[in-house]
Design a protein around this motif. Structure first.
Motif, PDB file in Angstrom:
ATOM      1  N   ALA A  69       0.824  -1.206   0.000  1.00  0.00           N
ATOM      2  CA  ALA A  69       0.000   0.000   0.000  1.00  0.00           C
ATOM      3  C   ALA A  69       0.859   1.257   0.000  1.00  0.00           C
ATOM      4  CB  ALA A  69      -0.916   0.005   1.224  1.00  0.00           C
ATOM      5  N   ARG A  70       0.429   2.223  -0.803  1.00  0.00           N
ATOM      6  CA  ARG A  70       1.064   3.542  -0.766  1.00  0.00           C
ATOM      7  C   ARG A  70       0.090   4.563  -1.324  1.00  0.00           C
ATOM      8  NH1 ARG A  70       4.459   1.460  -5.257  1.00  0.00           N
ATOM      9  NH2 ARG A  70       3.735   2.568  -7.091  1.00  0.00           N
ATOM     10  N   ARG A  75       2.413  10.445 -11.523  1.00  0.00           N
ATOM     11  CA  ARG A  75       3.753  10.284 -12.087  1.00  0.00           C
ATOM     12  C   ARG A  75       3.631   9.626 -13.448  1.00  0.00           C
ATOM     13  NH1 ARG A  75       4.673   5.864  -7.668  1.00  0.00           N
ATOM     14  NH2 ARG A  75       5.353   7.582  -6.430  1.00  0.00           N
ATOM     15  N   GLY A  76       4.676   9.737 -14.218  1.00  0.00           N
ATOM     16  CA  GLY A  76       4.709   9.091 -15.523  1.00  0.00           C
ATOM     17  C   GLY A  76       5.220   7.665 -15.385  1.00  0.00           C
ATOM     18  N   PHE A  77       4.781   6.803 -16.267  1.00  0.00           N
ATOM     19  CA  PHE A  77       5.197   5.405 -16.218  1.00  0.00           C
ATOM     20  C   PHE A  77       5.730   4.983 -17.573  1.00  0.00           C
ATOM     21  CE2 PHE A  77       1.943   5.763 -12.948  1.00  0.00           C
ATOM     22  CZ  PHE A  77       2.597   5.205 -11.859  1.00  0.00           C
ATOM     23  N   ALA A  78       6.780   4.191 -17.533  1.00  0.00           N
ATOM     24  CA  ALA A  78       7.352   3.680 -18.779  1.00  0.00           C
ATOM     25  C   ALA A  78       6.556   2.501 -19.311  1.00  0.00           C
ATOM     26  CB  ALA A  78       8.805   3.255 -18.539  1.00  0.00           C
ATOM     27  N   ARG A  84      -0.523  -0.004 -13.586  1.00  0.00           N
ATOM     28  CA  ARG A  84      -1.498  -0.888 -12.930  1.00  0.00           C
ATOM     29  C   ARG A  84      -1.062  -1.201 -11.500  1.00  0.00           C
ATOM     30  NH1 ARG A  84      -6.495  -2.045 -11.898  1.00  0.00           N
ATOM     31  NH2 ARG A  84      -6.839  -4.240 -11.497  1.00  0.00           N
ATOM     32  N   ARG A  85       0.230  -1.477 -11.274  1.00  0.00           N
ATOM     33  CA  ARG A  85       0.725  -1.753  -9.914  1.00  0.00           C
ATOM     34  C   ARG A  85       0.521  -0.537  -9.015  1.00  0.00           C
ATOM     35  NH1 ARG A  85       1.467  -6.577  -8.271  1.00  0.00           N
ATOM     36  NH2 ARG A  85       2.916  -5.855  -6.713  1.00  0.00           N
ATOM     37  N   ALA A  86       0.776   0.664  -9.546  1.00  0.00           N
ATOM     38  CA  ALA A  86       0.584   1.881  -8.755  1.00  0.00           C
ATOM     39  C   ALA A  86      -0.893   2.089  -8.419  1.00  0.00           C
ATOM     40  CB  ALA A  86       1.138   3.093  -9.503  1.00  0.00           C
TER      41      ALA A  86
END
Length: 160
Positions: A69-70, A75-78, A84-86
């Motif tokens: 959890a966070r 933010r940008g993702f490569a 999906r994980r975020a």
């Protein structure tokens, strides 16, 4: 031969004081006044994490995804998989999982008394209960697997 249910009962007895991890279920957001709310991971209890298995007080589950959890941040993702994980990590935080804690989602129940093809990762071959510890891995006797995993959980290696 000892059956799988008996092996899991013996493992539970040895795990009484061992740490547990959260299990949860992803709930897609409902609409409120026509606006879709963000998904969240709702708690469904705790379990001992034994490799490819989660053992609760009365069930055996095959693991799915593990999410830490966070808080949600932009933010940008490569890669789409990172995005999906975020999203799952933020859903865990919205569901009440404390920041930094892990939660298991996407698990499915396995009935140790009725092992068949759909019982992955467990099976019975020639009367012996077996576990497949990875998709590409071979079959291992369940008794030996549980012994190793219980010992690792009760006495983790230093700095693990």
């Amino acid at each position: 031969m000892i059956d799988a249910a008996t092996l899991f009962d013996a493992a539970r007895a040895r795990l009484v004081d061992a740490p547990r991890e959260r299990i949860g279920e992803l709930q897609e957001g409902r609409r409120l006044l026509g606006i879709r709310r963000a998904p969240r991971i709702v708690p469904r209890g705790t379990a001992w994490h034994l490799g490819v298995l989660l053992v609760t007080d009365d069930e055996v589950l095959a693991t799915g995804d593990i999410v830490r959890a966070r808080a949600e941040v932009r933010r940008g993702f490569a890669a789409e998989s990172q995005r999906r994980r975020a999203e799952l990590a933020a859903a865990a935080a919205r569901g009440g999982v404390p920041e930094g804690e892990t939660v298991h989602i996407g698990w499915h129940a396995v009935d140790p008394t009725r092992l068949e093809a759909a019982s992955r990762p467990l099976a019975v071959r020639e009367g012996e209960p077996l576990v497949r510890w990875s998709v590409a891995g071979g079959w291992m006797p369940l008794a030996r697997y549980l012994d190793e995993r219980v010992e690792l959980l009760r006495h983790p290696p230093e700095r693990a």
